[in-house]
Design a protein around this motif. Structure first.
Motif, PDB file in Angstrom:
ATOM      1  N   GLY A  11      24.690  12.910   7.740  1.00 12.35           N
ATOM      2  CA  GLY A  11      23.257  13.037   7.440  1.00 12.35           C
ATOM      3  C   GLY A  11      22.719  14.422   7.744  1.00 12.35           C
ATOM      4  O   GLY A  11      21.566  14.583   8.142  1.00 12.35           O
ATOM      5  N   GLY A  12      23.586  15.447   7.578  1.00 10.62           N
ATOM      6  CA  GLY A  12      23.148  16.828   7.820  1.00 10.62           C
ATOM      7  C   GLY A  12      23.180  17.257   9.267  1.00 10.62           C
ATOM      8  O   GLY A  12      22.928  18.417   9.586  1.00 10.62           O
ATOM      9  N   ASN A  13      23.484  16.326  10.180  1.00 13.54           N
ATOM     10  CA  ASN A  13      23.531  16.644  11.610  1.00 13.54           C
ATOM     11  C   ASN A  13      24.971  16.822  12.081  1.00 13.54           C
ATOM     12  O   ASN A  13      25.915  16.348  11.446  1.00 13.54           O
ATOM     13  CB  ASN A  13      22.894  15.516  12.441  1.00 13.54           C
ATOM     14  N   CYS A  14      25.108  17.486  13.233  1.00  8.52           N
ATOM     15  CA  CYS A  14      26.406  17.630  13.885  1.00  8.52           C
ATOM     16  C   CYS A  14      26.530  16.488  14.888  1.00  8.52           C
ATOM     17  O   CYS A  14      25.745  16.417  15.841  1.00  8.52           O
ATOM     18  CB  CYS A  14      26.455  18.985  14.590  1.00  8.52           C
ATOM     19  N   VAL A  15      27.488  15.589  14.667  1.00 11.62           N
ATOM     20  CA  VAL A  15      27.585  14.382  15.491  1.00 11.62           C
ATOM     21  C   VAL A  15      29.000  14.229  16.061  1.00 11.62           C
ATOM     22  O   VAL A  15      29.931  14.908  15.649  1.00 11.62           O
ATOM     23  CB  VAL A  15      27.233  13.105  14.672  1.00 11.62           C
ATOM     24  N   ARG A  16      29.159  13.303  17.005  1.00 10.28           N
ATOM     25  CA  ARG A  16      30.485  12.881  17.453  1.00 10.28           C
ATOM     26  C   ARG A  16      30.500  11.358  17.463  1.00 10.28           C
ATOM     27  O   ARG A  16      29.502  10.720  17.828  1.00 10.28           O
ATOM     28  CB  ARG A  16      30.804  13.365  18.876  1.00 10.28           C
ATOM     29  N   LEU A  17      31.624  10.788  17.051  1.00 11.59           N
ATOM     30  CA  LEU A  17      31.794   9.335  17.094  1.00 11.59           C
ATOM     31  C   LEU A  17      32.825   9.004  18.172  1.00 11.59           C
ATOM     32  O   LEU A  17      33.655   9.821  18.518  1.00 11.59           O
ATOM     33  CB  LEU A  17      32.317   8.798  15.752  1.00 11.59           C
ATOM     34  N   LYS A  18      32.769   7.773  18.674  1.00 13.89           N
ATOM     35  CA  LYS A  18      33.821   7.295  19.577  1.00 13.89           C
ATOM     36  C   LYS A  18      34.792   6.461  18.775  1.00 13.89           C
ATOM     37  O   LYS A  18      34.390   5.486  18.134  1.00 13.89           O
ATOM     38  CB  LYS A  18      33.217   6.430  20.689  1.00 13.89           C
ATOM     39  N   LYS A 154      57.700  11.872   4.373  1.00 15.62           N
ATOM     40  CA  LYS A 154      57.500  11.823   2.925  1.00 15.62           C
ATOM     41  C   LYS A 154      56.667  13.030   2.463  1.00 15.62           C
ATOM     42  O   LYS A 154      56.987  13.683   1.466  1.00 15.62           O
ATOM     43  CB  LYS A 154      56.803  10.506   2.558  1.00 15.62           C
ATOM     44  N   LEU A 155      55.609  13.330   3.210  1.00 19.12           N
ATOM     45  CA  LEU A 155      54.737  14.459   2.861  1.00 19.12           C
ATOM     46  C   LEU A 155      55.487  15.784   2.934  1.00 19.12           C
ATOM     47  O   LEU A 155      55.313  16.663   2.093  1.00 19.12           O
ATOM     48  CB  LEU A 155      53.518  14.491   3.790  1.00 19.12           C
ATOM     49  N   GLU A 156      56.331  15.905   3.946  1.00 18.17           N
ATOM     50  CA  GLU A 156      57.130  17.126   4.070  1.00 18.17           C
ATOM     51  C   GLU A 156      58.033  17.279   2.841  1.00 18.17           C
ATOM     52  O   GLU A 156      58.170  18.368   2.282  1.00 18.17           O
ATOM     53  CB  GLU A 156      57.983  17.075   5.340  1.00 18.17           C
ATOM     54  N   GLY A 157      58.604  16.175   2.401  1.00 16.71           N
ATOM     55  CA  GLY A 157      59.463  16.176   1.210  1.00 16.71           C
ATOM     56  C   GLY A 157      58.715  16.603  -0.051  1.00 16.71           C
ATOM     57  O   GLY A 157      59.298  17.157  -0.981  1.00 16.71           O
ATOM     58  N   LEU A 158      57.406  16.357  -0.063  1.00 14.54           N
ATOM     59  CA  LEU A 158      56.587  16.736  -1.229  1.00 14.54           C
ATOM     60  C   LEU A 158      56.173  18.209  -1.186  1.00 14.54           C
ATOM     61  O   LEU A 158      55.562  18.721  -2.117  1.00 14.54           O
ATOM     62  CB  LEU A 158      55.320  15.868  -1.288  1.00 14.54           C
ATOM     63  N   GLY A 159      56.463  18.872  -0.052  1.00 16.00           N
ATOM     64  CA  GLY A 159      56.141  20.293   0.054  1.00 16.00           C
ATOM     65  C   GLY A 159      54.907  20.606   0.885  1.00 16.00           C
ATOM     66  O   GLY A 159      54.411  21.735   0.882  1.00 16.00           O
ATOM     67  N   LEU A 160      54.407  19.608   1.608  1.00 17.79           N
ATOM     68  CA  LEU A 160      53.223  19.863   2.448  1.00 17.79           C
ATOM     69  C   LEU A 160      53.554  20.861   3.553  1.00 17.79           C
ATOM     70  O   LEU A 160      54.627  20.801   4.149  1.00 17.79           O
ATOM     71  CB  LEU A 160      52.759  18.538   3.087  1.00 17.79           C
ATOM     72  N   LYS A 161      52.607  21.779   3.812  1.00 13.16           N
ATOM     73  CA  LYS A 161      52.827  22.809   4.838  1.00 13.16           C
ATOM     74  C   LYS A 161      52.021  22.578   6.123  1.00 13.16           C
ATOM     75  O   LYS A 161      52.352  23.108   7.167  1.00 13.16           O
ATOM     76  CB  LYS A 161      52.468  24.197   4.277  1.00 13.16           C
ATOM     77  N   THR A 162      50.924  21.807   6.029  1.00 16.45           N
ATOM     78  CA  THR A 162      50.057  21.614   7.210  1.00 16.45           C
ATOM     79  C   THR A 162      49.684  20.148   7.355  1.00 16.45           C
ATOM     80  O   THR A 162      49.142  19.538   6.431  1.00 16.45           O
ATOM     81  CB  THR A 162      48.759  22.455   7.089  1.00 16.45           C
ATOM     82  N   LEU A 163      49.951  19.613   8.551  1.00 20.66           N
ATOM     83  CA  LEU A 163      49.660  18.205   8.828  1.00 20.66           C
ATOM     84  C   LEU A 163      48.782  18.089  10.070  1.00 20.66           C
ATOM     85  O   LEU A 163      49.046  18.726  11.093  1.00 20.66           O
ATOM     86  CB  LEU A 163      50.972  17.447   9.063  1.00 20.66           C
ATOM     87  N   ILE A 164      47.720  17.287   9.959  1.00 19.17           N
ATOM     88  CA  ILE A 164      46.854  17.004  11.112  1.00 19.17           C
ATOM     89  C   ILE A 164      47.148  15.579  11.573  1.00 19.17           C
ATOM     90  O   ILE A 164      47.207  14.663  10.750  1.00 19.17           O
ATOM     91  CB  ILE A 164      45.369  17.146  10.726  1.00 19.17           C
ATOM     92  N   TYR A 165      47.346  15.427  12.878  1.00 16.96           N
ATOM     93  CA  TYR A 165      47.646  14.086  13.397  1.00 16.96           C
ATOM     94  C   TYR A 165      46.570  13.677  14.401  1.00 16.96           C
ATOM     95  O   TYR A 165      46.373  14.342  15.411  1.00 16.96           O
ATOM     96  CB  TYR A 165      49.019  14.055  14.072  1.00 16.96           C
ATOM     97  N   THR A 166      45.874  12.600  14.078  1.00 16.40           N
ATOM     98  CA  THR A 166      44.819  12.090  14.969  1.00 16.40           C
ATOM     99  C   THR A 166      45.178  10.696  15.456  1.00 16.40           C
ATOM    100  O   THR A 166      45.490   9.816  14.655  1.00 16.40           O
ATOM    101  CB  THR A 166      43.463  11.985  14.221  1.00 16.40           C
ATOM    102  N   ASP A 167      45.127  10.536  16.761  1.00 16.47           N
ATOM    103  CA  ASP A 167      45.286   9.198  17.323  1.00 16.47           C
ATOM    104  C   ASP A 167      43.890   8.613  17.507  1.00 16.47           C
ATOM    105  O   ASP A 167      43.111   9.064  18.340  1.00 16.47           O
ATOM    106  CB  ASP A 167      46.006   9.285  18.671  1.00 16.47           C
ATOM    107  N   ILE A 168      43.567   7.601  16.701  1.00 12.29           N
ATOM    108  CA  ILE A 168      42.211   7.046  16.686  1.00 12.29           C
ATOM    109  C   ILE A 168      41.793   6.480  18.044  1.00 12.29           C
ATOM    110  O   ILE A 168      40.651   6.623  18.468  1.00 12.29           O
ATOM    111  CB  ILE A 168      42.098   5.943  15.616  1.00 12.29           C
ATOM    112  N   ALA A 169      42.737   5.842  18.711  1.00 13.85           N
ATOM    113  CA  ALA A 169      42.399   5.225  20.007  1.00 13.85           C
ATOM    114  C   ALA A 169      41.917   6.278  21.006  1.00 13.85           C
ATOM    115  O   ALA A 169      41.138   5.992  21.902  1.00 13.85           O
ATOM    116  CB  ALA A 169      43.613   4.492  20.567  1.00 13.85           C
ATOM    117  N   LYS A 170      42.382   7.521  20.818  1.00 15.01           N
ATOM    118  CA  LYS A 170      42.030   8.591  21.761  1.00 15.01           C
ATOM    119  C   LYS A 170      40.776   9.344  21.335  1.00 15.01           C
ATOM    120  O   LYS A 170      40.138  10.005  22.152  1.00 15.01           O
ATOM    121  CB  LYS A 170      43.179   9.609  21.821  1.00 15.01           C
ATOM    122  N   ASP A 171      40.431   9.270  20.042  1.00 17.55           N
ATOM    123  CA  ASP A 171      39.405  10.173  19.510  1.00 17.55           C
ATOM    124  C   ASP A 171      38.024   9.923  20.109  1.00 17.55           C
ATOM    125  O   ASP A 171      37.529   8.798  20.113  1.00 17.55           O
ATOM    126  CB  ASP A 171      39.328  10.045  17.987  1.00 17.55           C
ATOM    127  N   GLY A 172      37.410  10.997  20.619  1.00 18.36           N
ATOM    128  CA  GLY A 172      36.059  10.904  21.179  1.00 18.36           C
ATOM    129  C   GLY A 172      35.992  10.199  22.513  1.00 18.36           C
ATOM    130  O   GLY A 172      34.912   9.944  23.043  1.00 18.36           O
TER     131      GLY A 172
END
Length: 232
Positions: A11-18, A154-172
């Motif tokens: 909504g145009g604001n800078c927020v954080r979620l848990k 699988k993504l590496e096999g497709l030629g991906l160069k950058t991967l972000i890994y987020t653990d949802i249980a830890k986020d926020g």
């Protein structure tokens, strides 16, 4: 290791979620552009922007803010959230975004990642958001039956160069990253890996850097003052 300060837009604001829960939101600033400028002044070399409205609804409501952030800063911006068509990628690249992050679309739409990588190459990153080692989709509201590590290979096999890994249980939650899963991923794939979720203190960042990661995304801990960006 590159430190990516995170700016999550809703909504145009800078927020954080848990844990990615939309009902558990804190508004940290009504002026995300000022926040982006602040992170740049404090030494950030790259900014990580997430369009939460886009992630949930598949339609961006924050494009004006994203354009303003890019205009107001002199460092690259990577953007994710609601990018589900080739046209969406073209759109956000036209704003001046340096790298586009695919999430839900990478899992759910057959052939989309292949097409995106063929067309845009290294401008494409994929974010694997995982719960107990399995890939989550739709703004983290559903868990698939795809193992994160298999998907990464699988993504590496497709030629991906950058991967972000987020653990949802830890986020926020400021509980520290999932070092075990990050280490396992790093040992099994040979692409740039960015850690995200739960980074809560300087020691977390130091420990991540010993894993040889390409980057670390830090959100809530910067906003609460638990981590000082300049110090890092």
């Amino acid at each position: 290791m590159i430190i990516f300060p995170a700016i999550d837009l809703r909504g145009g604001n800078c927020v954080r979620l848990k844990q990615g829960k939309f009902q558990d939101e804190n508004i940290y600033s009504k002026n995300p552009v000022e926040i982006a400028k602040k992170w740049e002044e404090q030494g950030a070399k790259y900014i990580h922007v997430v369009d939460l409205d886009g992630a949930l609804e598949g339609v961006s409501k924050n494009s004006h803010v994203i354009k303003e952030i890019i205009k107001a800063t002199n460092i690259p911006v990577q953007l994710g959230g609601g990018i589900r068509k080739i046209k969406d990628i073209e759109n956000v690249l036209s704003y001046g975004v340096s790298r586009v992050i695919l999430g839900t679309s990478a899992v759910k739409i057959d052939g989309f990642v292949e097409e995106a990588l063929k067309t845009f190459g290294e401008k494409i990153a994929v974010s694997i958001d995982a719960k107990k080692g399995y890939v989550a989709v739709d703004g983290w509201t559903k868990t698939s039956d795809i193992k994160a590590i298999d998907f990464a290979k699988k993504l590496e096999g497709l030629g991906l160069k950058t991967l972000i890994y987020t653990d949802i249980a830890k986020d926020g939650m400021l509980l520290g990253p999932n070092f075990k899963e990050l280490k396992e991923l790093k040992e099994n794939i040979n692409i740039d890996l960015i850690a995200s979720g739960g980074i809560s203190k300087k020691e977390d960042v130091e420990k991540l850097s010993t894993l040889g990661l390409y980057g670390a995304i830090i959100g809530k801990a910067l906003y609460t003052g638990d981590i000082a960006l300049e110090e890092l």
